[in-house]
Design a protein around this motif. Structure first.
Motif, PDB file in Angstrom:
ATOM      1  N   LEU A   3       0.824  -1.200   0.000  1.00 56.93           N
ATOM      2  CA  LEU A   3       0.000   0.000   0.000  1.00 56.93           C
ATOM      3  C   LEU A   3       0.864   1.259   0.000  1.00 56.93           C
ATOM      4  CD1 LEU A   3      -2.828  -1.020   2.499  1.00 56.93           C
ATOM      5  CD2 LEU A   3      -3.011  -0.772   0.019  1.00 56.93           C
ATOM      6  N   ASP A   4       1.990   1.199   0.699  1.00 61.91           N
ATOM      7  CA  ASP A   4       2.889   2.358   0.713  1.00 61.91           C
ATOM      8  C   ASP A   4       3.408   2.665  -0.690  1.00 61.91           C
ATOM      9  OD1 ASP A   4       2.628   2.919   3.377  1.00 61.91           O
ATOM     10  OD2 ASP A   4       4.396   1.792   3.992  1.00 61.91           O
ATOM     11  N   GLN A   5       3.747   1.611  -1.453  1.00 61.43           N
ATOM     12  CA  GLN A   5       4.202   1.833  -2.821  1.00 61.43           C
ATOM     13  C   GLN A   5       3.106   2.490  -3.660  1.00 61.43           C
ATOM     14  OE1 GLN A   5       5.354  -2.152  -3.882  1.00 61.43           O
ATOM     15  NE2 GLN A   5       7.537  -1.777  -3.478  1.00 61.43           N
ATOM     16  N   LEU A   6       1.876   2.055  -3.460  1.00 62.64           N
ATOM     17  CA  LEU A   6       0.766   2.636  -4.214  1.00 62.64           C
ATOM     18  C   LEU A   6       0.521   4.086  -3.809  1.00 62.64           C
ATOM     19  CD1 LEU A   6      -1.875  -0.236  -4.442  1.00 62.64           C
ATOM     20  CD2 LEU A   6      -0.361   0.638  -6.226  1.00 62.64           C
ATOM     21  N   ARG A   7       0.626   4.365  -2.516  1.00 61.75           N
ATOM     22  CA  ARG A   7       0.454   5.751  -2.062  1.00 61.75           C
ATOM     23  C   ARG A   7       1.521   6.662  -2.681  1.00 61.75           C
ATOM     24  NH1 ARG A   7      -0.538   3.011   3.006  1.00 61.75           N
ATOM     25  NH2 ARG A   7      -2.758   3.136   3.532  1.00 61.75           N
ATOM     26  N   ILE A   8       2.744   6.162  -2.715  1.00 63.11           N
ATOM     27  CA  ILE A   8       3.833   6.942  -3.301  1.00 63.11           C
ATOM     28  C   ILE A   8       3.611   7.109  -4.805  1.00 63.11           C
ATOM     29  CG2 ILE A   8       6.303   6.903  -3.855  1.00 63.11           C
ATOM     30  CD1 ILE A   8       6.711   5.563  -1.069  1.00 63.11           C
ATOM     31  N   PHE A   9       3.208   6.026  -5.474  1.00 64.26           N
ATOM     32  CA  PHE A   9       2.927   6.099  -6.916  1.00 64.26           C
ATOM     33  C   PHE A   9       1.862   7.164  -7.197  1.00 64.26           C
ATOM     34  CE2 PHE A   9      -0.312   4.764 -10.011  1.00 64.26           C
ATOM     35  CZ  PHE A   9       0.396   4.971 -11.184  1.00 64.26           C
ATOM     36  N   VAL A  12       3.310  10.748  -6.720  1.00 69.18           N
ATOM     37  CA  VAL A  12       4.202  11.130  -7.818  1.00 69.18           C
ATOM     38  C   VAL A  12       3.386  11.426  -9.076  1.00 69.18           C
ATOM     39  CG1 VAL A  12       6.062  10.359  -9.345  1.00 69.18           C
ATOM     40  CG2 VAL A  12       6.173   9.846  -6.895  1.00 69.18           C
ATOM     41  N   ALA A  13       2.349  10.627  -9.314  1.00 66.84           N
ATOM     42  CA  ALA A  13       1.488  10.862 -10.479  1.00 66.84           C
ATOM     43  C   ALA A  13       0.775  12.202 -10.357  1.00 66.84           C
ATOM     44  CB  ALA A  13       0.473   9.728 -10.606  1.00 66.84           C
ATOM     45  N   GLU A  14       0.330  12.545  -9.150  1.00 64.33           N
ATOM     46  CA  GLU A  14      -0.404  13.793  -8.946  1.00 64.33           C
ATOM     47  C   GLU A  14       0.493  15.019  -9.063  1.00 64.33           C
ATOM     48  OE1 GLU A  14      -3.969  12.287  -5.939  1.00 64.33           O
ATOM     49  OE2 GLU A  14      -2.164  13.214  -5.117  1.00 64.33           O
ATOM     50  N   THR A  15       1.698  14.921  -8.521  1.00 61.16           N
ATOM     51  CA  THR A  15       2.587  16.076  -8.511  1.00 61.16           C
ATOM     52  C   THR A  15       3.466  16.159  -9.752  1.00 61.16           C
ATOM     53  OG1 THR A  15       4.319  14.856  -7.322  1.00 61.16           O
ATOM     54  CG2 THR A  15       2.693  16.051  -5.990  1.00 61.16           C
ATOM     55  N   ALA A  21       6.605  15.187  -4.388  1.00 57.65           N
ATOM     56  CA  ALA A  21       5.920  14.041  -3.790  1.00 57.65           C
ATOM     57  C   ALA A  21       6.553  13.682  -2.450  1.00 57.65           C
ATOM     58  CB  ALA A  21       5.962  12.848  -4.742  1.00 57.65           C
ATOM     59  N   ALA A  22       7.877  13.689  -2.417  1.00 58.45           N
ATOM     60  CA  ALA A  22       8.589  13.369  -1.177  1.00 58.45           C
ATOM     61  C   ALA A  22       8.249  14.372  -0.081  1.00 58.45           C
ATOM     62  CB  ALA A  22      10.091  13.351  -1.434  1.00 58.45           C
ATOM     63  N   ASN A  23       8.223  15.653  -0.431  1.00 61.99           N
ATOM     64  CA  ASN A  23       7.897  16.683   0.556  1.00 61.99           C
ATOM     65  C   ASN A  23       6.485  16.508   1.113  1.00 61.99           C
ATOM     66  OD1 ASN A  23      10.403  17.872   0.252  1.00 61.99           O
ATOM     67  ND2 ASN A  23       9.707  19.366  -1.265  1.00 61.99           N
ATOM     68  N   GLU A  24       5.529  16.227   0.232  1.00 60.45           N
ATOM     69  CA  GLU A  24       4.148  16.080   0.683  1.00 60.45           C
ATOM     70  C   GLU A  24       3.956  14.822   1.521  1.00 60.45           C
ATOM     71  OE1 GLU A  24       0.992  16.733  -2.072  1.00 60.45           O
ATOM     72  OE2 GLU A  24       2.098  18.243  -3.217  1.00 60.45           O
ATOM     73  N   LEU A  25       4.756  13.798   1.257  1.00 59.26           N
ATOM     74  CA  LEU A  25       4.646  12.540   2.012  1.00 59.26           C
ATOM     75  C   LEU A  25       5.575  12.499   3.224  1.00 59.26           C
ATOM     76  CD1 LEU A  25       4.547  10.100  -1.032  1.00 59.26           C
ATOM     77  CD2 LEU A  25       2.651  10.554   0.538  1.00 59.26           C
ATOM     78  N   CYS A  26       6.373  13.559   3.393  1.00 52.09           N
ATOM     79  CA  CYS A  26       7.363  13.613   4.482  1.00 52.09           C
ATOM     80  C   CYS A  26       8.340  12.447   4.397  1.00 52.09           C
ATOM     81  CB  CYS A  26       6.664  13.633   5.849  1.00 52.09           C
ATOM     82  SG  CYS A  26       5.610  15.072   6.102  1.00 52.09           S
ATOM     83  N   ILE A  57       4.107  10.689 -15.947  1.00 52.00           N
ATOM     84  CA  ILE A  57       3.359   9.433 -15.992  1.00 52.00           C
ATOM     85  C   ILE A  57       3.086   9.047 -17.446  1.00 52.00           C
ATOM     86  CG2 ILE A  57       1.092  10.553 -15.815  1.00 52.00           C
ATOM     87  CD1 ILE A  57       0.266   8.163 -14.012  1.00 52.00           C
ATOM     88  N   ASN A  58       3.239   7.741 -17.758  1.00 56.73           N
ATOM     89  CA  ASN A  58       2.997   7.276 -19.125  1.00 56.73           C
ATOM     90  C   ASN A  58       1.677   6.510 -19.204  1.00 56.73           C
ATOM     91  OD1 ASN A  58       3.512   4.707 -18.094  1.00 56.73           O
ATOM     92  ND2 ASN A  58       5.640   4.692 -18.799  1.00 56.73           N
ATOM     93  N   ALA A  59       1.417   5.868 -20.327  1.00 52.95           N
ATOM     94  CA  ALA A  59       0.137   5.174 -20.526  1.00 52.95           C
ATOM     95  C   ALA A  59      -0.060   4.060 -19.501  1.00 52.95           C
ATOM     96  CB  ALA A  59       0.067   4.615 -21.946  1.00 52.95           C
ATOM     97  N   ASN A  60       1.016   3.331 -19.156  1.00 51.36           N
ATOM     98  CA  ASN A  60       0.905   2.270 -18.151  1.00 51.36           C
ATOM     99  C   ASN A  60       0.499   2.852 -16.795  1.00 51.36           C
ATOM    100  OD1 ASN A  60       1.799   0.319 -20.020  1.00 51.36           O
ATOM    101  ND2 ASN A  60       3.947   0.726 -19.526  1.00 51.36           N
ATOM    102  N   GLY A  61       1.159   3.958 -16.443  1.00 49.01           N
ATOM    103  CA  GLY A  61       0.839   4.596 -15.167  1.00 49.01           C
ATOM    104  C   GLY A  61      -0.578   5.118 -15.124  1.00 49.01           C
TER     105      GLY A  61
END
Length: 292
Positions: A3-9, A12-15, A21-26, A57-61
């Motif tokens: 779940l952590d990997q998905l949250r990070i993904f 990163v997709a949003e930002t 992304a790192a700053n927002e996730l601390c 982000i690409n088509a897969n993402g």
């Protein structure tokens, strides 16, 4: 996959940026980069394109993103269920609200809620109305509070809101005795919030009643916050329509004149997902909002 990997993904997709992304996730940038790399390595699939120091982000993402939102939302629902089964007096509620509400209205109500439920954490994100709806639809937020009406399919409850007034530079007289004309309104330069803002939408509806379309010709400046709007008005850039909550929150400003808009007090709208189970804590929080 974790779940952590998905949250990070998702972040990163949003930002669109590892550092942001790192700053927002601390988290550290290396931790974020490592999580994305591990996810891509596990499935031998690139989710982002690296262009120099940028990441896109690409088509897969893009194909993965809606499923990632669903999985995070389902994990949260399961977590809330377990907390309810164990008593329901602890946990967290993720709230997204507009600037006016978050900066000038919500804090007092959170304080009151904590007196009854001291072990329930309230996480607040401030965003414009359109972004708030998007966060709810993606399961990022549990409950949203925005200004005015909305056209989404979310479950909504209207509550008492705020009044709107015009503000203008000190030397500018908008109208006397509440008399307005289309010509006067057309000739004004407006300082406005960004697209998606509830306050901007109110101004657009107001001008539309006079047959006026808010467009670049009569927009002097577009700004991302109420405070910035008031500063611009104070500096003589133009006029604006703004919440009385904002004006009362900053106190008197001798460089700004206020003029009645004649607009009926607008409602605030509480938004939740229709098909998502609501925890006891969320139900109690929503009830408190509707009673105050």
């Amino acid at each position: 996959m974790t779940l952590d990997q998905l949250r990070i993904f998702i972040k990163v997709a949003e930002t669109g940026h590892l550092t942001n992304a790192a700053n927002e996730l601390c988290l550290s940038q290396s931790a974020v980069s490592s999580a994305i790399s591990q996810l891509e390595f596990k499935y031998d699939l690139k989710l982002f394109d690296r262009i120099g120091r940028n990441i896109k982000i690409n088509a897969n993402g893009r194909a993965l993103l809606p499923e990632a939102y669903k999985m995070i939302a389902q994990a949260k629902t399961t977590d809330e269920l377990l907390k309810d089964l164990s008593g329901g007096n602890h946990g967290a509620i993720d709230v997204v609200c507009s600037q006016t509400i978050g900066n000038y209205w919500l804090a007092e109500r959170i304080s009151k809620f904590h007196k009854t439920f001291p072990n329930i954490k309230i996480n607040t994100t401030i965003a414009n109305s359109d972004k708030a709806i998007e966060m709810l639809e993606h399961g990022i937020a549990d409950i949203g509070i925005i200004e005015g009406e909305n056209n989404s399919t979310l479950e909504h409850t209207e509550i008492k809101g705020d009044a709107l007034t015009f503000v203008a530079p000190r030397e500018l007289r908008l109208w006397a005795n509440d008399m307005k004309t289309k010509t006067k309104l057309q000739n004004l330069k407006y300082v406005v919030r960004e697209q998606g803002s509830g306050t901007r939408h109110s101004l657009e509806l107001y001008l539309a009643d006079y047959g006026i379309e808010l467009k670049q010709d009569n927009i002097a400046l577009t700004l991302p916050s109420n405070e910035a709007v008031l500063s611009a008005v104070s500096a003589g850039v133009g006029v604006s329509l703004i919440s009385e909550l904002v004006i009362s929150g900053i106190g008197n400003n001798e460089n700004i004149n206020r003029f009645p808009s004649g607009i009926a007090a607008r409602k605030f709208t509480i938004l939740t997902l229709k098909d998502r189970a609501k925890s006891r804590a969320l139900k109690a929080f929503k009830t408190m909002l509707t009673e105050n």
